[in-house]
Design an enzyme around this catalytic site. Structure first.
Site, PDB file in Angstrom:
ATOM      1  N   LYS A 109       1.009  -0.984   0.095  1.00 42.09           N
ATOM      2  CA  LYS A 109       0.144  -0.339  -0.335  1.00 42.09           C
ATOM      3  C   LYS A 109       1.067   1.343  -0.121  1.00 42.09           C
ATOM      4  O   LYS A 109       1.782   0.959   0.599  1.00 42.09           O
ATOM      5  CB  LYS A 109      -0.704  -0.065   0.900  1.00 42.09           C
ATOM      6  CG  LYS A 109      -2.085   0.542   0.696  1.00 42.09           C
ATOM      7  CD  LYS A 109      -2.679  -0.269   0.150  1.00 42.09           C
ATOM      8  CE  LYS A 109      -4.659   0.581  -0.470  1.00 42.09           C
ATOM      9  NZ  LYS A 109      -5.822  -0.476  -0.742  1.00 42.09           N
TER      10      LYS A 109
ATOM     11  N   GLY B 114     -23.948   3.984   0.412  1.00 45.78           N
ATOM     12  CA  GLY B 114     -22.879   4.496  -0.573  1.00 45.78           C
ATOM     13  C   GLY B 114     -23.348   4.540  -1.342  1.00 45.78           C
ATOM     14  O   GLY B 114     -24.304   3.012  -2.214  1.00 45.78           O
TER      15      GLY B 114
ATOM     16  N   GLY C 287     -21.581   5.768  -4.403  1.00 45.20           N
ATOM     17  CA  GLY C 287     -19.699   5.874  -5.510  1.00 45.20           C
ATOM     18  C   GLY C 287     -19.879   4.676  -6.324  1.00 45.20           C
ATOM     19  O   GLY C 287     -21.203   3.992  -6.416  1.00 45.20           O
ATOM     20  N   ASN C 288     -18.461   4.769  -6.582  1.00 47.37           N
ATOM     21  CA  ASN C 288     -18.268   3.391  -7.394  1.00 47.37           C
ATOM     22  C   ASN C 288     -18.796   2.199  -7.064  1.00 47.37           C
ATOM     23  O   ASN C 288     -19.462   1.787  -7.570  1.00 47.37           O
ATOM     24  CB  ASN C 288     -16.918   3.439  -7.702  1.00 47.37           C
ATOM     25  CG  ASN C 288     -16.852   2.203  -8.778  1.00 47.37           C
ATOM     26  OD1 ASN C 288     -16.682   1.390  -7.883  1.00 47.37           O
ATOM     27  ND2 ASN C 288     -15.695   2.396  -9.688  1.00 47.37           N
ATOM     28  N   ALA C 289     -18.601   1.648  -6.064  1.00 44.95           N
ATOM     29  CA  ALA C 289     -18.706   0.694  -5.502  1.00 44.95           C
ATOM     30  C   ALA C 289     -20.410   0.353  -5.137  1.00 44.95           C
ATOM     31  O   ALA C 289     -20.866  -0.415  -5.969  1.00 44.95           O
ATOM     32  CB  ALA C 289     -18.322   0.136  -3.753  1.00 44.95           C
ATOM     33  N   GLY C 290     -21.223   1.736  -3.983  1.00 43.26           N
ATOM     34  CA  GLY C 290     -22.545   1.053  -4.073  1.00 43.26           C
ATOM     35  C   GLY C 290     -23.323   1.563  -5.609  1.00 43.26           C
ATOM     36  O   GLY C 290     -24.423   0.544  -5.612  1.00 43.26           O
TER      37      GLY C 290
END
Ligand code: NAD
Length: 423
Positions: free
Chosen positions: A106, A218, A220-223
């Site tokens: 990371k 959420g 965003g991208n995931a939600g």
């Protein structure tokens, strides 16, 4: 940061718990409690007013016994070395559970990207890559986007690295724009992977996905993809969704077009209107009477004080760390099947793996192949996790899905280290 909230301490405690369950060799345990390598770099960056500002960046390679380190780069004002170390540890377990040939890493830079213009962002991205270039590369450590870093930033970093080594190296970073051999399928691969896990878990729990009610935290991208895919792949009813301003609940199911309109007009999904829709807070959304709950926004949402009120039978951790360690235990005792983040959202890194294999081989797949290969890998991870949990249950030891996944992941890394003669 308070001792008990230090993410690296949490990561070490989770490892300790798994080590105890699986009776991990002490020497392997000692190696795995600390990162293999951590680099701190100081980055002088030219700003728009002609001055030079200095930033601090990190890159941590937690373990590379099974392959090059793999993990994103975050640009965040609250970044710390301990956050990066914890996230690098979790990437190690995520890649191992997925059984893909990567270790864990990371990176991060302490900065507030909202204050940068494009030129400053490019200068910082290139400076960071110059800082870490000597320890990354296709066969050594392969970064990717994460919080506040984008495909454009990956492109600048790949370009900077290629200039340093004197040739194009597309496989040294993933999450690139498609023009420089990023993958079409990568944009929804996190949610898509989560959907394959949802399909398998629903089968195991006898939840009929056509009739299931789902709440997603959420947008965003995931939600957002979790919302669209659960409707398009399974015909499920998403009855609640939220963003940072709050959420909306309609027991009859939500309509994507109306959601988008609400977001565009009012700035939030809370502006959604229909006969039975009502506003809910992000906290209330977690406690709605649904079959499946998908936290897909931020960490520490299901905690000690609300875990007992979760009504869903299945909780899919699409966000990273949405359930605190205390809450994991409460949910487990309550009988809620809480599938851990490093299983549920591993579609993102599996997608990155596909981008990397294609860059390395120079042969490119179409999207149906990308999705089919993702299904194969993540479904196997789910089955491995359930089989390990059952194996312990047969020996009269009750362990959570999270611990079962940990045991598999840690065991694979320990075996690789053993085979290589590290202990
Ligand atoms: P994003 O920035 O695209 O979206 C985040 C969403 O969360 C937004 O809709 C935002 O409004 C909402 N949000 C912010 N604060 C909130 C709050 N207090 N309560 C409720 N909602 C809030 O991020 P993303 O890429 O969708 O990532 C979401 C989660 O999924 C993160 O935990 C991330 O680490 C994890 N994840 C994402 C990927 C990926 O490929 N995108 C991969 C692995 C894990």
């Amino acid at each position: 940061m308070a001792e008990e909230l230090n993410p690296f301490k949490i990561a070490q405690e989770q490892l300790d718990q798994a080590a105890q369950i699986m009776k991990l060799d002490r020497q392997a345990h000692a190696i795995l409690r600390e990162p293999k390598r951590q680099l701190t770099v100081t980055l002088p960056v030219k700003m728009r007013d002609g001055t030079t500002k200095t930033f601090t960046g990190f890159r941590v390679q937690y373990n590379d016994a099974r392959g090059p380190a793999k993990g994103g780069i975050r640009f965040h004002p609250a970044e710390t070395i301990d956050t990066v170390k914890a996230l690098a540890a979790w990437m190690t377990w995520k890649c191992s559970l997925a059984n893909i040939p990567f270790g864990g890493g990371k990176g991060g830079v302490i900065c507030d990207p909202k204050k940068f213009n494009d030129v400053e962002m490019e200068n910082l991205s290139r400076a960071y890559m110059r800082g870490i270039a000597s320890i990354v590369g296709t066969n050594q450590d392969v970064p990717a986007p994460d919080v506040y870093t984008t495909p454009q930033i990956m492109a600048w970093m790949m370009d900077e690295y290629s200039r340093i080594v004197g040739h194009n190296d597309f496989g040294m970073i993933t999450g690139k724009p498609v023009e420089i051999w990023g993958s079409e399928g990568r944009k929804d691969s996190t949610a898509m992977g989560g959907m394959f896990v949802m399909r398998e878990a629903a089968k195991a729990l006898k939840i009929d996905l056509k009739k299931a009610k789902i709440a997603v935290q959420g947008f965003g991208n995931a939600g957002m993809y979790a919302y669209t895919l659960s409707k398009s792949m399974f015909g499920s009813k998403v009855v609640a969704i939220s963003d940072s301003a709050g959420g909306v609940y309609d027991p009859d199911g939500l309509d994507m077009k109306k959601l988008e309109e609400a977001k565009a007009k009012t700035g939030s999904v809370q502006g959604y209107q229909s006969k039975n829709a009502k506003k809910v807070s992000n906290e209330q959304l977690l406690e709605l009477p649904v079959d499946i709950l998908i936290p897909a926004a931020i960490e520490n949402q299901v905690k000690k004080d609300n875990a007992d009120r979760v009504k869903a039978k299945l909780l899919l951790e699409l966000a990273n760390g949405p359930v605190t360690p205390d809450a994991t235990n409460i949910l487990f005792e309550k009988g809620v099947v809480d599938l851990p983040d490093f299983l549920v959202n591993s579609g993102g890194v599996i997608g990155s793996y596909f981008e990397w294999t294609q860059n390395v081989s120079g042969y490119y797949w179409d999207t149906p192949r990308f999705d089919a290969e993702l299904d194969k890998i993540i479904t196997q991870s789910f089955r491995d996790t359930m089989a390990t949990q059952k194996g312990y249950a047969d020996k009269k030891q009750k362990i959570s899905p999270r611990m079962a996944a940990y045991v598999i992941a840690v065991d694979r890394v320990a075996r690789a280290m053993k085979a290589r003669g590290w202990y």
